[in-house]
Each structure stands twice: as structure tokens, then as C-alpha cells.
Scaffold this motif. Structure first.
Motif, PDB file in Angstrom:
ATOM      1  N   LEU A  44      -1.560   1.048   0.103  1.00 10.05           N
ATOM      2  CA  LEU A  44      -0.319   0.693  -0.600  1.00 10.05           C
ATOM      3  C   LEU A  44      -0.511  -0.436  -1.614  1.00 10.05           C
ATOM      4  CD1 LEU A  44       2.702   1.020  -1.054  1.00 10.05           C
ATOM      5  CD2 LEU A  44       3.092  -0.508   0.918  1.00 10.05           C
ATOM      6  N   SER A  45      -1.159  -1.527  -1.202  1.00  4.84           N
ATOM      7  CA  SER A  45      -1.303  -2.645  -2.152  1.00  4.84           C
ATOM      8  C   SER A  45      -2.153  -2.214  -3.353  1.00  4.84           C
ATOM      9  CB  SER A  45      -1.881  -3.887  -1.474  1.00  4.84           C
ATOM     10  OG  SER A  45      -3.033  -3.591  -0.727  1.00  4.84           O
ATOM     11  N   TRP A  46      -3.173  -1.404  -3.103  1.00  3.35           N
ATOM     12  CA  TRP A  46      -4.013  -0.913  -4.207  1.00  3.35           C
ATOM     13  C   TRP A  46      -3.210  -0.030  -5.162  1.00  3.35           C
ATOM     14  CZ3 TRP A  46      -8.267  -2.016  -6.666  1.00  3.35           C
ATOM     15  CH2 TRP A  46      -8.855  -1.069  -7.501  1.00  3.35           C
ATOM     16  N   GLN A  47      -2.373   0.817  -4.593  1.00  2.00           N
ATOM     17  CA  GLN A  47      -1.545   1.687  -5.435  1.00  2.00           C
ATOM     18  C   GLN A  47      -0.580   0.863  -6.294  1.00  2.00           C
ATOM     19  OE1 GLN A  47       0.068   4.081  -2.328  1.00  2.00           O
ATOM     20  NE2 GLN A  47      -1.639   5.543  -2.330  1.00  2.00           N
ATOM     21  N   LEU A  48       0.020  -0.151  -5.688  1.00  2.00           N
ATOM     22  CA  LEU A  48       0.947  -1.008  -6.441  1.00  2.00           C
ATOM     23  C   LEU A  48       0.208  -1.752  -7.549  1.00  2.00           C
ATOM     24  CD1 LEU A  48       2.992  -2.399  -3.408  1.00  2.00           C
ATOM     25  CD2 LEU A  48       3.896  -0.920  -5.235  1.00  2.00           C
ATOM     26  N   LEU A  49      -0.959  -2.285  -7.202  1.00  2.00           N
ATOM     27  CA  LEU A  49      -1.740  -3.036  -8.194  1.00  2.00           C
ATOM     28  C   LEU A  49      -2.185  -2.124  -9.336  1.00  2.00           C
ATOM     29  CD1 LEU A  49      -3.181  -5.612  -9.098  1.00  2.00           C
ATOM     30  CD2 LEU A  49      -5.116  -4.960  -7.636  1.00  2.00           C
ATOM     31  N   THR A  50      -2.626  -0.937  -8.990  1.00  2.00           N
ATOM     32  CA  THR A  50      -3.042   0.035 -10.008  1.00  2.00           C
ATOM     33  C   THR A  50      -1.890   0.362 -10.947  1.00  2.00           C
ATOM     34  OG1 THR A  50      -4.650   0.981  -8.471  1.00  2.00           O
ATOM     35  CG2 THR A  50      -4.035   2.337 -10.372  1.00  2.00           C
ATOM     36  N   SER A  51      -0.740   0.620 -10.357  1.00  2.00           N
ATOM     37  CA  SER A  51       0.420   0.971 -11.168  1.00  2.00           C
ATOM     38  C   SER A  51       0.824  -0.176 -12.098  1.00  2.00           C
ATOM     39  CB  SER A  51       1.575   1.345 -10.235  1.00  2.00           C
ATOM     40  OG  SER A  51       2.762   1.512 -10.972  1.00  2.00           O
ATOM     41  N   LEU A 298      -0.095  -7.333  -3.019  1.00  2.00           N
ATOM     42  CA  LEU A 298      -0.426  -7.470  -1.596  1.00  2.00           C
ATOM     43  C   LEU A 298       0.722  -8.089  -0.799  1.00  2.00           C
ATOM     44  CD1 LEU A 298      -1.531 -10.517  -0.339  1.00  2.00           C
ATOM     45  CD2 LEU A 298      -3.194 -10.123  -2.136  1.00  2.00           C
ATOM     46  N   THR A 299       1.531  -8.935  -1.419  1.00  2.00           N
ATOM     47  CA  THR A 299       2.666  -9.490  -0.658  1.00  2.00           C
ATOM     48  C   THR A 299       3.800  -8.469  -0.547  1.00  2.00           C
ATOM     49  OG1 THR A 299       3.477 -10.629  -2.657  1.00  2.00           O
ATOM     50  CG2 THR A 299       2.104 -11.907  -1.139  1.00  2.00           C
ATOM     51  N   MET A 300       3.993  -7.663  -1.601  1.00  2.00           N
ATOM     52  CA  MET A 300       4.968  -6.558  -1.493  1.00  2.00           C
ATOM     53  C   MET A 300       4.564  -5.620  -0.358  1.00  2.00           C
ATOM     54  SD  MET A 300       5.524  -5.600  -5.546  1.00  2.00           S
ATOM     55  CE  MET A 300       6.570  -4.153  -5.283  1.00  2.00           C
ATOM     56  N   ALA A 301       3.283  -5.260  -0.354  1.00  2.00           N
ATOM     57  CA  ALA A 301       2.793  -4.310   0.650  1.00  2.00           C
ATOM     58  C   ALA A 301       2.839  -4.924   2.049  1.00  2.00           C
ATOM     59  CB  ALA A 301       1.377  -3.866   0.302  1.00  2.00           C
ATOM     60  N   ALA A 302       2.493  -6.202   2.159  1.00  2.00           N
ATOM     61  CA  ALA A 302       2.494  -6.856   3.477  1.00  2.00           C
ATOM     62  C   ALA A 302       3.883  -6.791   4.100  1.00  2.00           C
ATOM     63  CB  ALA A 302       2.029  -8.303   3.335  1.00  2.00           C
ATOM     64  N   ALA A 303       4.901  -7.105   3.301  1.00  2.00           N
ATOM     65  CA  ALA A 303       6.280  -7.067   3.825  1.00  2.00           C
ATOM     66  C   ALA A 303       6.662  -5.653   4.262  1.00  2.00           C
ATOM     67  CB  ALA A 303       7.246  -7.579   2.762  1.00  2.00           C
ATOM     68  N   LYS A 304       6.258  -4.683   3.464  1.00  2.00           N
ATOM     69  CA  LYS A 304       6.560  -3.285   3.791  1.00  2.00           C
ATOM     70  C   LYS A 304       5.881  -2.868   5.101  1.00  2.00           C
ATOM     71  CE  LYS A 304       7.169   1.259   3.294  1.00  2.00           C
ATOM     72  NZ  LYS A 304       8.334   1.868   3.981  1.00  2.00           N
ATOM     73  N   HIS A 305       4.635  -3.290   5.299  1.00  2.00           N
ATOM     74  CA  HIS A 305       3.932  -2.941   6.541  1.00  2.00           C
ATOM     75  C   HIS A 305       4.630  -3.550   7.753  1.00  2.00           C
ATOM     76  CE1 HIS A 305       0.808  -0.863   4.466  1.00  2.00           C
ATOM     77  NE2 HIS A 305       0.381  -1.934   3.824  1.00  2.00           N
ATOM     78  N   LYS A 433     -12.018  -5.262 -11.288  1.00  2.00           N
ATOM     79  CA  LYS A 433     -12.549  -6.498 -10.713  1.00  2.00           C
ATOM     80  C   LYS A 433     -12.040  -6.720  -9.284  1.00  2.00           C
ATOM     81  CE  LYS A 433     -14.395  -6.971 -14.692  1.00  2.00           C
ATOM     82  NZ  LYS A 433     -13.619  -6.008 -15.484  1.00  2.00           N
ATOM     83  N   VAL A 434     -11.094  -5.910  -8.854  1.00  2.00           N
ATOM     84  CA  VAL A 434     -10.550  -6.024  -7.491  1.00  2.00           C
ATOM     85  C   VAL A 434     -11.223  -4.978  -6.603  1.00  2.00           C
ATOM     86  CG1 VAL A 434      -8.474  -5.857  -6.060  1.00  2.00           C
ATOM     87  CG2 VAL A 434      -8.349  -6.881  -8.355  1.00  2.00           C
ATOM     88  N   ASP A 435     -11.686  -5.415  -5.454  1.00  2.00           N
ATOM     89  CA  ASP A 435     -12.314  -4.522  -4.477  1.00  2.00           C
ATOM     90  C   ASP A 435     -11.221  -4.004  -3.532  1.00  2.00           C
ATOM     91  OD1 ASP A 435     -13.469  -3.537  -2.120  1.00  2.00           O
ATOM     92  OD2 ASP A 435     -15.190  -4.885  -2.277  1.00  2.00           O
ATOM     93  N   PRO A 436     -10.992  -2.684  -3.529  1.00  2.00           N
ATOM     94  CA  PRO A 436      -9.898  -2.146  -2.703  1.00  2.00           C
ATOM     95  C   PRO A 436     -10.009  -2.538  -1.226  1.00  2.00           C
ATOM     96  CG  PRO A 436     -10.760  -0.449  -4.170  1.00  2.00           C
ATOM     97  CD  PRO A 436     -11.666  -1.633  -4.315  1.00  2.00           C
TER      98      PRO A 436
END
Lengths: 463, 463
Positions: A44-51, A298-305, A433-436
Motif C-alpha cells: 500500500l505505501s509503495w502504491q501511494l508513493l508511486t501514484s 507510509l503514514t497514510m498506509a500505517a493508519a490504514k493498516h 531511490k526508494v527501496d520497496p
């Protein structure tokens, strides 16, 4: 003596265990584990960051892309099912970069890779050219005789130190904050500095800079490190080095943007909340993946998890701050607006240091909160996060206004910053530059932290 | 049987040893050691490389800097005490890059880092903008229906493979050589390709490209790999991606430059010579440190280290070729001019693959020359250079015209090219990318090779 020491130690440990055990039930700890594992495996965090970095791209405050980023954040927070999603206005001094180019003219013509520092004024339309005077440090420049730089370009070649916690940034950034002012005081017509950077790649690093009332404003720039080396070699070899420079920027006066906020509402103490987040804006050169798309995602995704497993006792609030890069303007607006109820914040942590592994966890809380902190640390340990017991965390930059206005419970989930300043504020800050895998670990760490801070028996508070 | 096989093997080895021992006296081998050790410890090649890349900088053929490079080389060869120093004219199609900029317009505006390929024509003065069509390979583009790219920009996203010997370059460079022609055949108005590059940094890699008589010329460009990723993500996500592009270049007709040549004259067979060298020109984006300042500096220094100890039987000739990047024009001129006496070349090796360690040594000679080759290999072994016995070396690019016109004895001192295509033809090809310790090892390897090839009893020859 030995036996007595041992006895005391055992009793202390038991007592500590007993206290810790009271903060979270077995069921709660099982939920923490569930959240940790889900976040560790989720894209999820990777998808959000990619988007965000692909479909919006660079997000300089006030630009069309900044508006798109606000709309993007609002839409995605809603799609993720946050209980409340809203925006809060923030104003800031709006600034644009239109053009930048430079050349070494003498002794041999060659391109010079540089970038305007944020807030820099323009050169004349046709550019300017002048001799370059080299200083190794800001202090050397400050010590130069008055008038000694009349008609010249001042160049500070200070080299930033590389370290895991980014401790080289502070000393290096002094030349960015005030170099142009000090250069102008000595008569310089433009200012160049070695980038605040640990990289050996040919990217110039931008970043905020400031002028001072009563001191002439001059164009302020940073050159890529290989170009700084080149200038220094030429000057140190005894050449008269002349550079031409054309910077076109614009001060647009007061601009407006928005903090975007999403909240999952707590079940027992809904007004109390854990604040996690990052800043939504970025510099214009790259796509702001490390700085700070990662923190946003990652904070958006963390809250969702967390919300996928439960609503904790207290709320989880994700704040995506506006206009951080131009001077923490979103954060200033947020903490001013919420001044009356800052003691509702039971824990605050901003992710704004890239997305390399979270290697350490540190608090800045009162003594009564420490048992909770230690239980959180125990649940972060499976992610490879060590506990730093100093209890003097600084949190991210957007928490500075919070710390300045109240004694808040502040936390740091320390990311490994060894390579962060290779990319920071450059065109090279892009998604690749970000490692998934590391981003997942970051997300899991934030999820564990936020869930436990929100769900502990004790309401944590600052010192 | 076993005993007889062993006997044959022992006799063969002894014979071989005996033959090898006859090529060089003990005194000669002591001189080889002396040269190897002196070169391994000397800063000379580093000083030359620093001077060329700093005081001259980029060296695009025909530019003022190219002229300065010719003067620089002549001056330094003379200062190093070469017995003869001279220049030989070479003509080439002169080309200049004046401006390049690009943006992704839709779905969100963001900078696109690209560079014109060498020989590219300009866009209209105001630039052009069009939809981008993605192909994964040149063959996919070739298979596209006629007219299917009318009014569009063709984009090939082929990813180069990383390996020690650069074997990924050939397959990747096809799209650079002929992509613009194939795109134009389908109606495209401009051509973009993923850089021929193994890097994840945001540098576009330039390089030679070609048009074809009868096919419309269109602007030909390469985008940085992170930008290629970004375009591919956007297109693969279903967005209509529109790009604007402004390239301003100029075809200046026939230009003139010079091969710069220095020779230490042999004592017994002065007309016979070992040819070592690199190319003096570079692309305009970087300072040509890896490509090919290193080759220039280390072969100049290698010859000087030999001359400090002795003049060998045959001459050592350092040839610094002109206009390699635009199509081996200096090499073509050299081997045409010297066509009548190419059999005077007893060994030829060009260093044009950066300056990472020389890890292997390979020949391309007739059978009678192999004992010399093996003795050279034995003297390279202390530098960590292994012997490749395939006897099918290609040598550097400037030796292609030599190979095409005669059966010359060609050698490769294989540099580790694992990282070479991270920097090749970019703005990031600067001095700091060369490791001074590795450059010393390169210099020593070339010195050992050139000395022994020039001083062997047997005159080596090609197959």
C-alpha cells in the motif's frame, strides 16, 4: 552483595514487566502483531508513493501540482476509509524558479551545474558574470574585509559530513541559510555554495535561504559537488576564475495551500490523538520521493493498516503538512490553529528523512509515559528497530512549532540517513531511490508505534 | 601412456619456457619490474588527467576547447620529453548542442531530463509537443504499422544490462544508432530513447546517432533512466502522455581537428612501434574523465615511465585520436595516412573504457608472437591482471579502422566496466569518478605491456 544485587535486578525487572503488562492486554498485543505483519507485507505505501510521485510529480507550494497534490491526498484518504478527512489553510511566501544556467568562462569555457536556492532573487535578465572568490567556510567569508568582494561572486566550498543520523546537515546548512547575506555585506554581487550534500554526482541541491532587512539581496545558488571541486581546483591552481550566471525566479507574495488531514476516530477518547505524518509539498527539481513522498505514503498506509484491524482507544490523525520546504508554513498554521488543545496529542512523529530502514526508536516524554514507550519499543524490536533510552527525541521538522509552543510527547522513528543527503533537494530525488522492502519496514514501524500510542492504558504526555 | 603424456607435457613446458626465456634477458626483466613499480607509485597519470579535465574541460571536436586540448596534449608530450611530437589533421562532421529542455505536459507538468543525441537536428525554435508512444525494443518499433506514429513521439524503453565487459552496450546502442530513422519511417516527429546506461541517476546519456538518406530527419534524444521509468509508468497506467521538447543544435559541415602524437624512438628498429593511446576529444556534457581523459593520461604517463628507464628496441608511439565520439574520424585519418607501413605496428592497444582496474590481458596475434604474449602476461600478473588465452582481442574503438585494413597485432588490457555505463557520455563523467589508485594500476599495466612489446626479441604480428 552479589545475591542482593541480583535480587534487586530481578525484582526491578518483574515490577517493570508487571507495569508494562498493564498497558496492553494479550489481545491488544496480538492486534499489534497482526498490524505489524500486515504492514510488513503490504504494497500500500509503495502504491501511494508511486501514484503521488508519478501522477503528480514535483509539488512546489502554490503551483498547479501543489493543488493536485492536495486533491490527491484528500481523495486517497477518503478512498482509504478515513473516518474524517479535511483540509486547513496555510499561507506562505510563494516563490518560483523559471530558469537557471551557468558557465565557467575562464580559463576555459565549461558548463557549471548549479541551482537557485529557494527564495533567491533573479540575476539581471541577461545574467551576470564576475570573478569567483573561494572560501572554505562561512566563517572565513564572515572574516573577509569589508568591500573585499565588491563586484565579485562569493563561493563557499564547505564539505558536508556523511553519517547515519545526518549530523553533518546542521553545520553545512548555515552557509545556505545566511551565506548570501554575509556575501552581500562584503560587496559580492552573487553567492554560490557547495551543495549541502554528501553526493559525488553532478546534481545541485536546492533548499531554503534567507535575506536580511537592510542587506542587499543577491542571487543565491548552490553548485553540484563535482563543480565545486572543479572551481576549487582551478582557483587553488592560481587561475582567475570567471563565471557567468543566469537565474530567473519570482517572488509571488503570499500564497495559499492546505494541510490535508485524515483521522480514524478513537473509541474511548476520540478527542485525544496520535499525530503522524509527513509534508505533502516538495522542491520542484525532483519528484519528492524521499523528501517527503515517502513520509506521506507510509503514514497514510500505517493508519490504514491499523484501521483494518481495529479503531484504538484514541484517534489516529495523519497530518500531511503544506509548504514545509519554504519554512514549515503548514506546521506553523496547524499548531497555531490547534493551540488550545495541543494536550490532546498523546504522541507525535513525523517521517521526513527518506525511507531507508528505521533502525532506532526514541521518545521525548514524561516519566509516567516511559512504561508505554518501552512496550512500544519491545513491539518494534522484531522489525530490527533498537530502543534509544535517551528520551530526548526531536521528531521531524514540522514538529518544531509544536515543540516551541508546548511540552508535547514527541517521538522519533530514526531512519538510516547515511545516503539521504545524496539525493535531498535534487532532481535525482525520484521514486527509484526508494527501496520497496524498506518502505514496508518503515510503514510497519509507524503502524506499530501509532497503534500502541493510541491504544495504551496511559495517556502519554511530554516532559 | 600416462608416463608418456606427462613426459610430453614436461618437454612442451620446458621448450615453451626456453623459448620465452629467449625473448627477454634477465636485465630486461629487471627493467620491466622497475618500470612497473615506478608506474604503480607515480601520480603522473593522475596529474595529467586532472589538468586535462580541469583546465580544458569538455572537448567536443571542433570547439575552442578541442583546440585547447590539442595544444594541451602537444605541450605536455613535449614537456614529458618525448623524442618526437607532432599532429596529423583529421576532418569530421562538426556538430554543436546549444539548448535542450523538455517537459511532461500531461497528465501533470514535470521536467523531463533528456539530451540530444550527437548529430540530432533541432526542433522548431519554439519546440514541439506531441503524444508519446512507448516501445520496449527497437524491434517493436520496427514492427509498428506504417503511419501509426504520424505526429507522435516514439519512445524506446530498452534497458541496458550491466556486466564487467560491457556486453550490454551493443544490444542497447542499436536503438541509438538507428532508432530515429525507424521512428521517422513510421511517421514520428521526434524520437526519445531510454539512455544507453546502467545508472539509476537522473543523467541523460548522449552518443552518436545517424540519419539515412531518403528518410526524414527528426530530433533524436535520450532521456535519463528515472525519466524513462516515469514515462513508462504513466503510459502503462493508461495515461495519454504528452511531452514538449526543445532541442537546438547545429550541423557546421566539415570540421578539422588533430591527432596528437608523441614518440620515444626505438634503439634498434626505430620504424617499428608499439601504438598505445586514447582519444583526446569528449562529449560536451561532462569533462570526459572516464571517456577518455583517463586513456589519454595513462598512456602518456606509461610511455614516460618506460623512457625514464630506457629506450626499448622499438619505438613507443602514443596516439591521442581526434573526434572519436563523432565517428572515429581521427583513427580513420591516422590509419589511412599510415596505410603503407601499418606492418611497422608490433602491438596496438587503446584505453577507452574508463579507469577501473585492468583485470585481464588478451592478445590477437599470430602463433609466433604467443611466447612474447605469455611473457608479457607473466609480468602483468603481479598487477592482478589475468591472462585470457583466447587470442581474439578487439582493442579499443579507434583500432577498428586498423583491424579493418590489415591484420595487426591487437591487444586488450581489459578494464572492469561494471560501472562504466553509469557515467559514459553524461554530465557526470567528471574527475571524481576516477580512482587515483586504480589509475596507477592501469598506467603500470600499459607501461609493462608497451615496454615488453617494444623490447621483445620477436617482432609480433597479427594473424
Amino acid at each position: 552483595m552479589k545475591f542482593r544485587s541480583l535480587l534487586v535486578a530481578v525484582l526491578t525487572m518483574s515490577l517493570s514487566s508487571a507495569l508494562q503488562a498493564q498497558e496492553f492486554s494479550e489481545q491488544q498485543l496480538a492486534q499489534v502483531k497482526q498490524v505489524r505483519e500486515a504492514a510488513s507485507q503490504s504494497n500500500l505505501s509503495w502504491q501511494l508513493l508511486t501514484s503521488l510521485t508519478t501522477e503528480v510529480g514535483p509539488r512546489l507550494p502554490g503551483t498547479e501540482n501543489d493543488k493536485k497534490a492536495v486533491a490527491w491526498a484528500k481523495k486517497h484518504l477518503e478512498q482509504l476509509g478515513f473516518d474524517k478527512v479535511w483540509v486547513e489553510e496555510a499561507t506562505f511566501p510563494e516563490w518560483r524558479r523559471y530558469h537557471e544556467s551557468a558557465k565557467i568562462l575562464l580559463p576555459s569555457e565549461q558548463p557549471l551545474h548549479l541551482t537557485a536556492l529557494g527564495n533567491s532573487i533573479s540575476t539581471p535578465t541577461e545574467g551576470l558574470s564576475a570573478e569567483v572568490v573561494l572560501f572554505e567556510t562561512l566563517d572565513e567569508l564572515i572574516a573577509a574585509p569589508a568591500g573585499s568582494l565588491n563586484g565579485k561572486i562569493a563561493f563557499i566550498n564547505y564539505r558536508m559530513n556523511r553519517d547515519i543520523d545526518g549530523n553533518g546537515y546542521g553545520p553545512a546548512v548555515r552557509a545556505r541559510n545566511s551565506g548570501a547575506v554575509e556575501a552581500a555585506k562584503k560587496g559580492a554581487i552573487a553567492y554560490m555554495m557547495r551543495s549541502v550534500s554528501t553526493s559525488h554526482h553532478r546534481f545541485a541541491h536546492t533548499g531554503g535561504s534567507h535575506y536580511k532587512t537592510g542587506v542587499t539581496k543577491i542571487p543565491a545558488t548552490a553548485v553540484a559537488n563535482p563543480d565545486a571541486d572543479q572551481l576549487a581546483r582551478l582557483i587553488n591552481a592560481g587561475h582567475d576564475v570567471k563565471v557567468s550566471l543566469n537565474i530567473q525566479t519570482e517572488d509571488l507574495g503570499q500564497g495559499t495551500s492546505y494541510n490535508v488531514i485524515g483521522e480514524f476516530t478513537g473509541t474511548e477518547f476520540p478527542a485525544q490523538y496520535v499525530l503522524i505524518g509527513g509534508h505533502l509539498d516538495s522542491w520542484d527539481l525532483g519528484t519528492g520521493a524521499l523528501d517527503d513522498g515517502a513520509g506521506v505514503a507510509l503514514t497514510m498506509a500505517a493508519a490504514k493498516h491499523i484501521a483494518d484491524v481495529k479503531r484504538p482507544k484514541r484517534s489516529i490523525r495523519v497530518v500531511l503538512f503544506a509548504a514545509e520546504e519554504l519554512g514549515l508554513w503548514g506546521a506553523k498554521a496547524y499548531f497555531k490553529k490547534h493551540k488550545a488543545d495541543l494536550d490532546n496529542i498523546v504522541a507525535a512523529a513525523e517521517s521526513d528523512f527518506g525511507a531507508d530502514v528505521v533502525y532506532a526508536f526514541e521518545s521525548n516524554v514524561n516519566a509516567a509515559s516511559l512504561p508505554v514507550v518501552r512496550e512500544i519499543a519491545a513491539q518494534l524490536a522484531p522489525l530490527g528497530v533498537k530502543y534509544i533510552g535517551k528520551n530526548s527525541a526531536h521528531g521531524g521538522p514540522d514538529l518544531i512549532p509544536l515543540k516551541n509552543s508546548t511540552s508535547a510527547p514527541i517521538f522519533a522513528l530514526h531512519q538510516d540517513g547515511t545516503d539521504y543527503f545524496d539525493y535531498h533537494h535534487t532532481a535525482d530525488d525520484t521514486l527509484d531511490k526508494v527501496d520497496p522492502a524498506k518502505l514496508k519496514q518503515n510503514t510497519a514501524a509507524y503502524a506499530v508505534f501509532a497503534l500502541m500510542a493510541a491504544d495504551a492504558k496511559t495517556k502519554m504526555a511530554g516532559k
